[in-house]
Design a protein around this motif. Structure first.
Motif, PDB file in Angstrom:
ATOM      1  N   VAL A   1      -7.387  -2.278  -0.731  1.00 17.56           N
ATOM      2  CA  VAL A   1      -8.213  -1.773  -1.428  1.00 17.56           C
ATOM      3  C   VAL A   1      -9.365  -1.249  -2.001  1.00 17.56           C
ATOM      4  CG1 VAL A   1     -10.092  -4.375  -1.334  1.00 17.56           C
ATOM      5  CG2 VAL A   1      -8.093  -5.099   0.073  1.00 17.56           C
ATOM      6  N   LEU A   2      -9.673  -0.388  -1.431  1.00 17.82           N
ATOM      7  CA  LEU A   2     -10.376   0.364  -1.643  1.00 17.82           C
ATOM      8  C   LEU A   2     -10.124   1.769  -2.777  1.00 17.82           C
ATOM      9  CD1 LEU A   2     -12.250   1.978   1.544  1.00 17.82           C
ATOM     10  CD2 LEU A   2     -13.530   0.867  -0.675  1.00 17.82           C
ATOM     11  N   SER A   3      -8.544   1.380  -2.623  1.00 14.41           N
ATOM     12  CA  SER A   3      -7.922   2.338  -3.877  1.00 14.41           C
ATOM     13  C   SER A   3      -8.125   3.555  -3.875  1.00 14.41           C
ATOM     14  CB  SER A   3      -7.998   1.543  -5.344  1.00 14.41           C
ATOM     15  OG  SER A   3      -7.372   0.406  -4.984  1.00 14.41           O
ATOM     16  N   ALA A   4      -8.236   4.712  -3.053  1.00 11.85           N
ATOM     17  CA  ALA A   4      -8.065   5.461  -2.535  1.00 11.85           C
ATOM     18  C   ALA A   4      -7.197   6.483  -2.032  1.00 11.85           C
ATOM     19  CB  ALA A   4      -9.513   6.418  -2.548  1.00 11.85           C
ATOM     20  N   PRO A   5      -6.979   7.639  -2.516  1.00  8.35           N
ATOM     21  CA  PRO A   5      -6.021   8.214  -1.651  1.00  8.35           C
ATOM     22  C   PRO A   5      -6.518   8.777  -0.269  1.00  8.35           C
ATOM     23  CG  PRO A   5      -6.721   9.571  -3.542  1.00  8.35           C
ATOM     24  CD  PRO A   5      -7.915   8.246  -3.159  1.00  8.35           C
ATOM     25  N   SER A   6      -5.513   7.818   0.739  1.00  8.51           N
ATOM     26  CA  SER A   6      -5.575   8.571   1.936  1.00  8.51           C
ATOM     27  C   SER A   6      -6.028   9.434   2.113  1.00  8.51           C
ATOM     28  CB  SER A   6      -3.762   8.315   2.581  1.00  8.51           C
ATOM     29  OG  SER A   6      -2.919   8.598   1.876  1.00  8.51           O
ATOM     30  N   GLY A   7      -6.668   9.628   3.825  1.00  8.97           N
ATOM     31  CA  GLY A   7      -6.828  10.960   4.119  1.00  8.97           C
ATOM     32  C   GLY A   7      -7.999  10.622   4.717  1.00  8.97           C
ATOM     33  N   ALA A   8      -8.765   9.923   4.758  1.00  6.48           N
ATOM     34  CA  ALA A   8     -10.449   9.560   5.627  1.00  6.48           C
ATOM     35  C   ALA A   8     -10.490   8.202   5.262  1.00  6.48           C
ATOM     36  CB  ALA A   8     -11.896  10.425   3.937  1.00  6.48           C
ATOM     37  N   SER A   9     -10.834   7.577   6.740  1.00  7.80           N
ATOM     38  CA  SER A   9     -10.366   6.389   7.151  1.00  7.80           C
ATOM     39  C   SER A   9     -11.846   5.818   7.938  1.00  7.80           C
ATOM     40  CB  SER A   9      -9.188   5.775   7.787  1.00  7.80           C
ATOM     41  OG  SER A   9      -7.905   6.562   7.619  1.00  7.80           O
TER      42      SER A   9
ATOM     43  N   GLY B   1       0.820  -1.745  -0.155  1.00 10.59           N
ATOM     44  CA  GLY B   1       0.111   0.168   0.184  1.00 10.59           C
ATOM     45  C   GLY B   1       1.176   1.025  -0.117  1.00 10.59           C
ATOM     46  N   PRO B   2       0.440   2.214  -0.710  1.00 11.36           N
ATOM     47  CA  PRO B   2      -0.888   3.111  -1.257  1.00 11.36           C
ATOM     48  C   PRO B   2      -1.075   1.687  -2.248  1.00 11.36           C
ATOM     49  CG  PRO B   2       0.190   4.475  -1.757  1.00 11.36           C
ATOM     50  CD  PRO B   2       1.485   3.652  -0.726  1.00 11.36           C
ATOM     51  N   SER B   3      -2.319   1.350  -3.195  1.00 11.14           N
ATOM     52  CA  SER B   3      -2.533   1.482  -4.416  1.00 11.14           C
ATOM     53  C   SER B   3      -2.877   1.946  -5.242  1.00 11.14           C
ATOM     54  CB  SER B   3      -4.081   0.469  -4.396  1.00 11.14           C
ATOM     55  OG  SER B   3      -3.496  -0.972  -3.528  1.00 11.14           O
ATOM     56  N   ASN B   4      -2.445   1.926  -6.660  1.00 10.88           N
ATOM     57  CA  ASN B   4      -2.824   3.181  -7.400  1.00 10.88           C
ATOM     58  C   ASN B   4      -3.862   3.258  -7.565  1.00 10.88           C
ATOM     59  OD1 ASN B   4      -0.328   1.133  -8.589  1.00 10.88           O
ATOM     60  ND2 ASN B   4      -0.462   3.547  -9.395  1.00 10.88           N
ATOM     61  N   CYS B   5      -4.979   4.547  -7.679  1.00  6.89           N
ATOM     62  CA  CYS B   5      -6.917   4.928  -7.752  1.00  6.89           C
ATOM     63  C   CYS B   5      -7.141   4.738  -9.468  1.00  6.89           C
ATOM     64  CB  CYS B   5      -6.575   6.300  -7.355  1.00  6.89           C
ATOM     65  SG  CYS B   5      -6.060   6.626  -5.786  1.00  6.89           S
ATOM     66  N   PRO B   6      -7.765   4.384  -9.326  1.00  7.66           N
ATOM     67  CA  PRO B   6      -9.091   4.360 -10.580  1.00  7.66           C
ATOM     68  C   PRO B   6      -8.826   5.209 -11.067  1.00  7.66           C
ATOM     69  CG  PRO B   6      -9.750   2.823  -8.869  1.00  7.66           C
ATOM     70  CD  PRO B   6      -9.225   3.109  -8.919  1.00  7.66           C
ATOM     71  N   PRO B   7      -8.606   5.805 -12.579  1.00  8.88           N
ATOM     72  CA  PRO B   7      -9.197   6.590 -12.938  1.00  8.88           C
ATOM     73  C   PRO B   7     -10.772   7.822 -12.199  1.00  8.88           C
ATOM     74  CG  PRO B   7      -8.454   5.646 -14.612  1.00  8.88           C
ATOM     75  CD  PRO B   7      -8.979   4.714 -13.602  1.00  8.88           C
ATOM     76  N   ARG B   8     -11.389   6.808 -12.285  1.00  6.49           N
ATOM     77  CA  ARG B   8     -13.083   7.651 -12.139  1.00  6.49           C
ATOM     78  C   ARG B   8     -12.633   8.310 -10.761  1.00  6.49           C
ATOM     79  NH1 ARG B   8     -17.440   3.015 -11.087  1.00  6.49           N
ATOM     80  NH2 ARG B   8     -18.666   4.039 -10.444  1.00  6.49           N
ATOM     81  N   VAL B   9     -12.142   7.405  -9.648  1.00  9.53           N
ATOM     82  CA  VAL B   9     -11.429   7.966  -8.537  1.00  9.53           C
ATOM     83  C   VAL B   9     -10.936   9.598  -8.174  1.00  9.53           C
ATOM     84  CG1 VAL B   9     -10.114   7.528  -6.039  1.00  9.53           C
ATOM     85  CG2 VAL B   9     -11.753   6.034  -7.572  1.00  9.53           C
ATOM     86  N   LEU B  10      -9.454   9.414  -9.403  1.00  4.61           N
ATOM     87  CA  LEU B  10      -8.887  10.324  -9.279  1.00  4.61           C
ATOM     88  C   LEU B  10      -9.356  11.666  -9.406  1.00  4.61           C
ATOM     89  CD1 LEU B  10      -5.889   9.314 -10.940  1.00  4.61           C
ATOM     90  CD2 LEU B  10      -5.652  10.037  -8.335  1.00  4.61           C
ATOM     91  N   ALA B  11     -10.543  11.333 -10.997  1.00  4.15           N
ATOM     92  CA  ALA B  11     -11.352  12.127 -10.787  1.00  4.15           C
ATOM     93  C   ALA B  11     -11.973  12.777 -10.779  1.00  4.15           C
ATOM     94  CB  ALA B  11     -12.117  12.362 -12.549  1.00  4.15           C
ATOM     95  N   ALA B  12     -12.559  12.361  -9.035  1.00  2.00           N
ATOM     96  CA  ALA B  12     -13.466  12.240  -8.444  1.00  2.00           C
ATOM     97  C   ALA B  12     -13.098  12.660  -7.214  1.00  2.00           C
ATOM     98  CB  ALA B  12     -14.181  11.640  -7.755  1.00  2.00           C
ATOM     99  N   SER B  13     -11.794  13.135  -6.902  1.00  2.00           N
ATOM    100  CA  SER B  13     -10.949  14.335  -6.134  1.00  2.00           C
ATOM    101  C   SER B  13     -10.335  15.200  -6.430  1.00  2.00           C
ATOM    102  CB  SER B  13      -9.990  12.853  -5.593  1.00  2.00           C
ATOM    103  OG  SER B  13      -9.377  13.451  -6.928  1.00  2.00           O
ATOM    104  N   ALA B  14     -10.914  15.718  -7.810  1.00  2.00           N
ATOM    105  CA  ALA B  14     -10.662  16.266  -8.973  1.00  2.00           C
ATOM    106  C   ALA B  14     -11.902  17.753  -8.720  1.00  2.00           C
ATOM    107  CB  ALA B  14      -9.841  17.029 -10.342  1.00  2.00           C
ATOM    108  N   LEU B  15     -12.995  17.281  -7.757  1.00  2.00           N
ATOM    109  CA  LEU B  15     -14.246  17.998  -8.133  1.00  2.00           C
ATOM    110  C   LEU B  15     -14.124  18.895  -7.670  1.00  2.00           C
ATOM    111  CD1 LEU B  15     -16.565  14.307  -8.336  1.00  2.00           C
ATOM    112  CD2 LEU B  15     -16.106  16.757  -9.510  1.00  2.00           C
TER     113      LEU B  15
END
Length: 389
Positions: free
Chosen positions: A207-215, A26-40
């Motif tokens: 496993v959730l493959s999101a950026p760390s910061g919300a647990s 860990g960490p894991s790579n993030c799916p593109p849609r997860v990275l896109a969501a973090s830029a909203l």
């Protein structure tokens, strides 16, 4: 007016973002849609649009934990923040904590308990082994703890602690069960309510493959009552579940501002929970098991040995591989990183320099990535061995 010092030159250069395949613990790579969501776009911490997203995150956490607990939230911070939240809320002076230590994460929780001035007892197993039902019961009888802490997926040793029956056992001895599922949740079967787990937490970056910061973290009715009946205040205002439960809309009262949540991280974990929900937990569990078995078979073919011999207690999310005699563990890691931008992890604690750790989690858990890591690892072993001759 005093003279202002010049800005640092490094800030005038673009950041460097090498594209790596993160196949470590860990960490894991993030799916593109997860990275896109973090830029909203940003929203305020009490805006109705944001609190709606928070409610959706709560529903997603209840799904991955398989729980109906009211007190289910995300703690602002990495998995350590959730661990600290559990420690600070569930323990107070006069309590005793029993901590299962079979790797670094049990050690870390025991240190948190000690720093609170709480009586801490430990139950030990070598890294790479798990605790038996019988030795847990013996320790419960002996120490009469308020809380038992176990690590479900111990990423230090690559083990998966069996949990069925442990919750009922703890309740028999008037003890709460706390479980760390940071390196397992979403990748293996986990049933918080059915297994009688009183407090469960995980991290976003595995496993959730999101950026760390919300647990994510959840408290059972028993655990909630323990917090409500404390004789002393929770020592951290920031991690006080009485405030966090209200901020996350868990107590039926109007939400009050507590802190500014990590908006972008909440967007990202909401989207990662959606990805997992669309796939389905059972399919995710099946995928992680399948890919882990491909990895085990491939490692054996290239002559490598796993730390955990018993397949029934291996954590499919993190596989620990012994470094062969005469091999420079660090050279292998550097070769895979520099040549192929494939990251594998080194050992931690007592296993530093003795093992590598390979992660198969969430977005990165695919047969193609298994084949990739096997190929580059085999090549790294051949090249680094030749270089030593």
């Amino acid at each position: 007016m005093a003279k202002v010092s010049p800005p640092p030159e490094c800030l005038f250069k673009p950041m460097n973002f090498p594209q790596k395949v993160l196949m470590g613990p860990g960490p894991s790579n993030c799916p593109p849609r997860v990275l896109a969501a973090s830029a909203l776009p940003m929203l305020g911490p009490t805006h109705p649009e944001f609190t709606l997203i928070m409610d959706e995150v709560k529903a997603g956490i209840k799904y991955i934990f398989q729980t109906n607990n009211e007190w289910t939230v995300c703690v602002t911070g990495s998995g350590h923040a959730a661990m600290e939240t559990a420690c600070l809320n569930l323990l107070e002076p006069g309590d005793t904590a029993l901590v299962g230590i079979n790797g670094l994460w049990g050690e870390r929780f025991a240190e948190m308990v000690h720093r609170q001035g709480i009586d801490v007892k430990t139950l030990h197993r070598p890294t790479g082994e798990v605790f038996t039902f019988e030795e847990i019961e013996e320790a419960l009888k002996k120490h009469k703890p308020t809380l038992l802490s176990l690590t479900h997926g111990e990423s230090t040793g690559g083990t998966l602690q069996p949990l069925e029956g442990i919750g009922s056992l703890c309740h028999k001895y008037n003890c709460l069960l706390l479980v760390d599922s940071i390196a397992s949740c979403g990748g293996v079967p986990l049933f918080m309510d059915l297994w009688g787990i009183d407090c469960l937490y995980t991290g976003a970056q595995k496993v959730l493959s999101a950026p760390s910061g919300a647990s994510p973290i959840s408290f059972s009715k028993r655990a909630k009552e323990k917090v409500k009946k404390r004789l002393t205040e929770v020592r951290s205002l920031y991690f006080d579940m009485n405030h966090l439960a209200n901020y996350w809309g868990c107590d039926g009262e109007a939400r009050r501002y507590h802190h500014t949540g990590p908006t972008s991280c909440i967007y990202a974990i909401r989207e990662s929970l959606a990805v997992l929900a669309e796939q389905g937990l059972e399919e995710s569990w099946k995928k992680h098991k399948h890919c882990a078995e491909l990895l085990y078979e491939g490692l054996e073919k290239i002559g490598l040995e796993l730390l955990v011999k018993d397949k029934s207690i291996r954590n499919p999310c993190v596989t620990v591989v012994k470094v062969p005699d005469g091999v420079d563990w660090k050279s292998v890691i550097e070769y895979t990183r520099k040549t192929y931008r494939v990251e594998i992890g080194s050992g931690l604690g007592v296993l530093v320099g003795k093992v590598w750790r390979i992660g198969l989690m969430g977005y990165n858990c695919t047969p193609d990535n298994v084949r990739l890591v096997l190929r580059v690892l085999e090549e790294a072993l051949r090249v680094t061995r030749t270089a030593r001759l």
